[in-house]
Scaffold this motif. Structure first.
Motif: not given
Ligand code: PFF
Length: 450
Positions: A419-420, A51-54, A426-427, A401-404
């Motif tokens: 950061x997360x 939940x807190x990451x993905x 991306x990965x 990701x920068x666009x978002x």
């Protein structure tokens, strides 16, 4: 004159609407039976980490795509990149599959609510009651259609706001009632073992299927990977702090799910221990009436409880139907009422196998699953991971990701988990999602154990 795009009145209105869509049967009915089935504490731990990451990354990403493009999901992806238009259509299939079986469960809720309101709730505590109900031909179908028609009437009448307003008051009541019921359950003899199972992670219960189930639940519960939150994002005003809102939605959604597990999982230990792994979709209906039967004023508390569950379910099913209707209207240039009626008729047809899958058509299995479980699997475990994977590739590698990130912080808002977010999109998420899809495919051929 250019038509002004309608928008939520403000931060609170948006949070409540998104939470109304998110909090529903996923939290109250689906989460507890998955937690019971997939190892209790270890499932909760995996779920919370996700939940807190993905979950956070996907939710904020979809809202930001919506707000940036000011388009609903069907066209939003094309606007970001023309090669990704397919994603809008793929995402659109998900609510079309979910709505019918969601309404079948909604029908079960109506049945139990009626039973409790008319004084027969305590009979529902009989262990054979649920099986007897779902194996009939008539009632599961009738209650399914009643629930679907109720959803239709609300969507047709455009009275969502009214429903949201009512649920704004009633949802806190549901929360308090759930806390009360959980405390009561904790006092029943033998519940302690269930609580331990539910909260203490036991690594020996961990398997790939724990992760897969938690991931599917995350999609379903947060209403992500199906385009809905993209559409919601398109109605959010530019000056609203998205990451703050996402925190609120997640906390609310997860609290309701956890509480629901506290009501149901320990009760399974006391009343129906054999159902822990096998209870499946019926678990909530089989165990809670047994709790109400023991409780002082159980008949009344049970009635109030099922009324509130019904409302929570309705605020979600109207959001699912609304999503489909608006897509159908845009795509086929139909009047609203024609689209609503069309979607309803289609959903009745698609829902019949799920309504009869535990009785009349109980012998028919697809990949070893009854119809309802199969549709649930198809949406949450196959289509949503594919949609999520394609979204991560689009945002992480194509438009970047920068666009978002810029959309999220465009008024100087804080984005604490940037950061997360970046590493996730991306990965980690793509690798994870590919692993899940490969695992499922292998499991279908019996090459790994699910
Ligand atoms: N998130 C809702 C729940 O947990 O019950 C279910 C849901 C809502 C699923 C909206 C799909 C959807 F489009």
């Amino acid at each position: 004159m250019k038509e002004e795009r309608s928008s939520f009145s403000g931060k609170l209105g948006f949070i409540l609407a998104a939470a109304g869509s998110a909090v529903g049967l996923g939290n109250l009915w689906r989460f507890p039976y998955l937690a019971a089935q997939h190892g209790g504490g270890i499932f909760i731990l995996v779920y919370l980490i996700l939940v807190v990451t993905f979950g956070f990354s996907m939710l904020i990403l979809e809202l930001a795509i919506g707000r940036k493009t000011k388009q609903s999901s069907i066209t939003a992806y094309t606007k970001l990149h023309k090669k990704f238009g397919f994603l809008g259509y793929l995402a659109a299939i998900v609510p079309i599959i979910i709505l019918p079986y969601y309404c079948v469960i909604g029908g079960w809720v109506i049945k139990y609510m009626m039973e409790f309101l008319t004084g027969g709730g305590l009979e529902a505590a009989d262990s054979a009651y649920f099986g007897g109900f779902v194996s009939q031909a008539g009632e599961p179908l009738i209650f399914f259609v009643i629930y679907l028609l109720a959803t239709m009437v609300i969507v047709l009448g455009g009275v969502q706001n009214g429903v949201e307003r009512v649920s704004k008051v009633l949802m806190p009541v549901l929360l308090l009632l759930s806390i009360g019921i959980s405390i009561y359950v904790a006092t029943i003899d033998g519940a302690w073992d269930g609580i331990k199972y539910y909260v203490l992670p036991d690594l020996s219960n961990f398997s790939m299927s724990t992760v897969c189930a938690a991931m599917g639940q995350l999609f379903f519960s947060l209403s992500i990977a199906m385009g809905i939150m993209v559409s919601y994002g398109s109605y959010v005003k530019d000056d609203i702090d998205l990451s703050g809102c996402v925190n609120h939605i997640e906390i609310f959604d997860t609290s309701v799910a956890l509480l629901s597990g506290f009501m149901i999982v320990p009760a399974v230990f006391v009343f129906a221990p054999d159902k822990l792994n096998t209870g499946g979709p019926g678990l909530m209906f089989e165990t809670l009436p047994m709790v109400f039967k023991q409780m002082p004023f159980g008949q009344v508390i049970g009635a109030v409880f099922f009324v509130l569950v019904l409302l929570a379910a309705l605020t979600s099913s109207i959001s699912i139907m609304e999503a489909i209707v608006s897509m159908v209207m845009d795509k086929f240039k139909l009047k609203r009422w024609i689209a609503v009626v069309g979607v309803t008729v289609f959903s009745i047809l698609l829902g019949i196998p799920s309504a009869w899958g535990f009785g009349l058509w109980g012998d028919v299995k697809i990949l070893g699953m009854d119809f309802l479980t199969f549709f649930d699997f198809l949406a949450n475990s196959v289509l949503m991971p594919i949609v999520a994977l394609a979204t991560c590739i689009l945002v992480g590698w194509v438009v970047k990701t920068k666009t978002i990130e810029d959309e999220i912080t465009k008024n100087g808002e804080k984005f604490a988990r940037k950061g997360i977010f970046r590493v996730m999109v991306r990965y980690i998420a793509p690798v994870f999602l590919i692993m899940i899809l490969v695992f499922y495919t292998l499991a279908q051929f019996g090459l790994v154990n699910y």
